[in-house]
Design a protein around this motif. Structure first.
Motif, mmCIF file in Angstrom:
data_model
loop_
_atom_site.group_PDB
_atom_site.id
_atom_site.type_symbol
_atom_site.label_atom_id
_atom_site.label_comp_id
_atom_site.label_asym_id
_atom_site.label_seq_id
_atom_site.Cartn_x
_atom_site.Cartn_y
_atom_site.Cartn_z
ATOM 1 N N GLY A 82 16.984 -6.011 -4.508
ATOM 2 C CA GLY A 82 17.763 -4.763 -3.798
ATOM 3 C C GLY A 82 19.662 -4.582 -4.718
ATOM 4 O O GLY A 82 20.236 -3.692 -4.328
ATOM 5 N N HIS A 135 19.834 -1.652 -7.216
ATOM 6 C CA HIS A 135 20.193 -0.475 -6.505
ATOM 7 C C HIS A 135 21.426 -0.385 -6.196
ATOM 8 O O HIS A 135 22.159 0.939 -6.352
ATOM 9 C CB HIS A 135 19.220 -0.440 -5.489
ATOM 10 C CG HIS A 135 19.372 0.695 -4.583
ATOM 11 N ND1 HIS A 135 20.331 0.648 -3.396
ATOM 12 C CD2 HIS A 135 19.003 2.014 -4.518
ATOM 13 C CE1 HIS A 135 20.482 1.887 -3.012
ATOM 14 N NE2 HIS A 135 19.766 2.787 -3.649
ATOM 15 N N ALA A 144 12.372 -4.160 -3.925
ATOM 16 C CA ALA A 144 12.849 -5.240 -2.625
ATOM 17 C C ALA A 144 11.927 -5.115 -1.657
ATOM 18 O O ALA A 144 12.119 -6.287 -0.930
ATOM 19 C CB ALA A 144 14.166 -4.521 -2.596
ATOM 20 N N ARG A 145 11.152 -4.174 -1.336
ATOM 21 C CA ARG A 145 10.612 -4.123 -0.199
ATOM 22 C C ARG A 145 9.164 -4.993 -0.255
ATOM 23 O O ARG A 145 8.545 -5.288 0.512
ATOM 24 C CB ARG A 145 10.253 -2.813 0.350
ATOM 25 C CG ARG A 145 11.432 -1.996 0.740
ATOM 26 C CD ARG A 145 11.082 -0.668 1.575
ATOM 27 N NE ARG A 145 10.294 0.193 0.535
ATOM 28 C CZ ARG A 145 10.955 1.230 -0.218
ATOM 29 N NH1 ARG A 145 12.087 1.336 -0.196
ATOM 30 N NH2 ARG A 145 10.011 1.960 -0.836
ATOM 31 N N VAL A 146 8.580 -4.833 -1.409
ATOM 32 C CA VAL A 146 7.193 -5.524 -1.727
ATOM 33 C C VAL A 146 7.119 -7.030 -2.500
ATOM 34 O O VAL A 146 6.367 -7.440 -2.417
ATOM 35 C CB VAL A 146 6.491 -4.550 -2.613
ATOM 36 C CG1 VAL A 146 6.176 -3.396 -1.832
ATOM 37 C CG2 VAL A 146 6.818 -4.256 -3.967
ATOM 38 N N THR A 178 2.329 -3.023 -9.549
ATOM 39 C CA THR A 178 3.075 -2.750 -8.651
ATOM 40 C C THR A 178 4.244 -1.778 -9.315
ATOM 41 O O THR A 178 4.294 -0.791 -8.785
ATOM 42 C CB THR A 178 3.862 -3.527 -8.016
ATOM 43 O OG1 THR A 178 2.724 -4.534 -7.002
ATOM 44 C CG2 THR A 178 4.690 -2.990 -6.820
ATOM 45 N N ASP A 205 14.231 -0.476 -7.821
ATOM 46 C CA ASP A 205 14.394 -1.774 -7.426
ATOM 47 C C ASP A 205 14.273 -1.653 -5.807
ATOM 48 O O ASP A 205 14.354 -2.485 -5.406
ATOM 49 C CB ASP A 205 16.107 -1.777 -7.728
ATOM 50 C CG ASP A 205 16.713 -3.260 -7.372
ATOM 51 O OD1 ASP A 205 15.765 -4.111 -7.737
ATOM 52 O OD2 ASP A 205 17.659 -3.359 -6.900
ATOM 53 N N ALA A 206 14.800 -0.774 -5.264
ATOM 54 C CA ALA A 206 14.804 -0.255 -3.846
ATOM 55 C C ALA A 206 13.324 -0.667 -3.382
ATOM 56 O O ALA A 206 13.032 -1.251 -2.327
ATOM 57 C CB ALA A 206 15.336 0.886 -3.181
ATOM 58 N N TYR A 207 12.480 0.213 -4.016
ATOM 59 C CA TYR A 207 10.925 0.001 -3.595
ATOM 60 C C TYR A 207 10.515 -1.418 -3.806
ATOM 61 O O TYR A 207 9.937 -2.079 -3.065
ATOM 62 C CB TYR A 207 10.012 0.814 -4.584
ATOM 63 C CG TYR A 207 8.735 0.453 -4.845
ATOM 64 C CD1 TYR A 207 7.887 0.864 -3.510
ATOM 65 C CD2 TYR A 207 7.951 0.071 -5.852
ATOM 66 C CE1 TYR A 207 6.552 0.749 -3.554
ATOM 67 C CE2 TYR A 207 6.670 -0.235 -5.676
ATOM 68 C CZ TYR A 207 5.861 0.323 -4.586
ATOM 69 O OH TYR A 207 4.550 -0.052 -4.644
#
Length: 439
Positions: free
Chosen positions: A343, A346, A285-287, A255, A281-283
């Protein structure tokens, strides 16, 4: 013999001529064993071609069923004649109802009383109510077969293709093929994971010296190295360590890699490392599943402006080392940011951009010739010797100081030698990654 008693051989001659077209077993004359495949094996081999290795039909072995009324001595002889035969399907009214296995027959063979009192095999049949189908998948049926074996001690199962008896399988067949499939899948997954590590054409194109060494504790691991080229002079190098091990951890390393691959594919023009790491980091935090996280040490290099910065996100200590004569200068860079995937990285990075007065959560340096940068995963310091002693941070720091004088082309060999000498015959408890950057 008198002439009057001569025997008329004409009838025998006719018989010989009629049989001339029959195949002659040359082994009767030469003593050589016929190299002809058993008809049952040939039949099974032909049918197996219609199934994938993951279907039950691919492991089923066809053995001609016997009637439940067959004499016990006949079955005993069948097992004696074929050492590989472990079980024989048994039919009643043209329907396979179970099996008689070698273990049962051996116990009966040793009892003269049972042999004299048993005219058929009926009382020795292991009856099986469950039916498996050739086109079903092995892994989908493994638990069912295992549960039946554990509860009823049934080891052999009939396999049908449509309404026809196809063959038989055992629990061992299931386990062996499942292990084989998983081993093959892991090997393929490992090759895919390794393909995401930097290749020679990427590392050789950097304006500075870069090399790495990695060894996973298992077939798949949670360590990852990534090089993201922003331009000919700017690059972002990352050493990542995913919490957990094996398959789940390896998926998260992929990933991370695909995030940077996506940036390349979209021709991202943002060269600000703060923006890129915050976006990463934002990406994540979603996966990333709750409870998991990824530590990382990332080095942004601007070779044209002769500066670089280190973003340590909950990772192991990063070392900057430089020698001048007999003097050794080293800087230990500990984490200023939390791990990725929650998160928080970020939020802290974006806050540092908005408020210029706050202290930057990263370390910035001017580049000068002779500086060496060492990054590594915690598997390096956590590796244990045969007595269970950890390598620890102090030894790691001493190692990198000594590594400074090792020639560029010998760095990988020195790392590998150090790891192998320390663990000896012990098992590597965690993935080990070491990155060596030289300006």
């Amino acid at each position: 013999m008198d002439e009057e008693e001569a025997v008329d051989l004409s009838e025998f001659a006719e018989d010989l001529s009629d049989g001339a077209s029959e195949a002659v077993d040359q082994s009767l004359f030469t003593g050589e064993e016929k190299k002809v495949q058993n008809k049952e094996e040939e039949f099974s081999s032909m049918l197996h071609e219609n199934f994938s290795p993951k279907q039950i039909g691919s492991i089923a072995r066809y053995t001609e069923p016997v009637s439940a009324s067959v004499a016990l001595d006949a079955v005993i002889q069948m097992f004696k004649d074929d050492d590989k035969l472990m079980a024989i399907p048994v039919e009643e009214y043209d329907h396979v109802v179970g099996f008689i296995d070698r273990k049962t027959v051996d116990s009966v063979s040793g009892s003269m009383w049972k042999r004299f009192t048993s005219s058929s095999i009926t009382e020795f049949i292991q009856r099986v109510d469950v039916i498996l189908y050739a086109r079903e998948y092995i892994e989908n049926n493994l638990k069912k077969v295992s549960d039946i074996n554990r509860k009823y001690e049934i080891s052999y199962f009939p396999v049908f293709n449509g309404k026809s008896f196809f063959g038989m399988v055992s629990l061992d067949d299931f386990l062996d093929r499942t292990a084989e499939i998983r081993e093959q899948d892991l090997a393929k997954a490992s090759a895919i994971q390794q393909s995401f590590f930097p290749h020679g054409d990427v590392t050789s194109s950097l304006p500075y010296k870069f090399c790495f060494w990695n060894q996973m504790a298992n077939e798949l691991g949670g360590d990852m190295i990534n090089i993201y080229r922003l331009s000919d002079s700017c690059s972002l190098v990352g050493c990542f360590d995913v919490s957990g091990k094996n398959v789940a951890a390896s998926l998260l390393t992929v990933t991370v890699s695909t995030f940077f691959q996506s940036l390349l594919a979209t021709s991202n023009k943002d060269r600000n490392p703060v923006h890129i790491i915050a976006m990463l980091d934002a990406y994540l935090a979603r996966v990333v599943p709750p409870g998991n996280f990824i530590t990382a040490a990332l080095c942004y290099v601007d070779y044209e402006k002769k500066n670089f910065c280190i973003f340590n996100c909950g990772h192991t200590t990063t070392y900057l080392i430089r020698k001048q004569g007999d003097k050794v200068f080293n800087v230990s860079i500990d984490p200023k940011l939390p791990p990725l995937g929650m998160g928080a990285v970020h939020d802290q990075l974006m806050a540092s951009l908005e408020n210029r007065e706050t202290k930057h959560p990263y370390n910035a340096y001017k580049m000068s010739s002779g500086i060496h940068l060492s990054m590594y995963s915690d598997g390096f310091t956590d590796m244990k010797d045969e007595q269970g002693d950890r390598y620890e941070d102090v030894r790691a720091k001493d190692f990198f100081v000594k590594l400074y004088d090792v020639a560029d082309g010998e760095v990988k060999g020195e790392v590998e030698k150090t790891v192998k000498e320390w663990i000896g015959t012990a098992i590597l408890p965690d993935d080990v990654t070491v990155i060596d950057i030289r300006f």
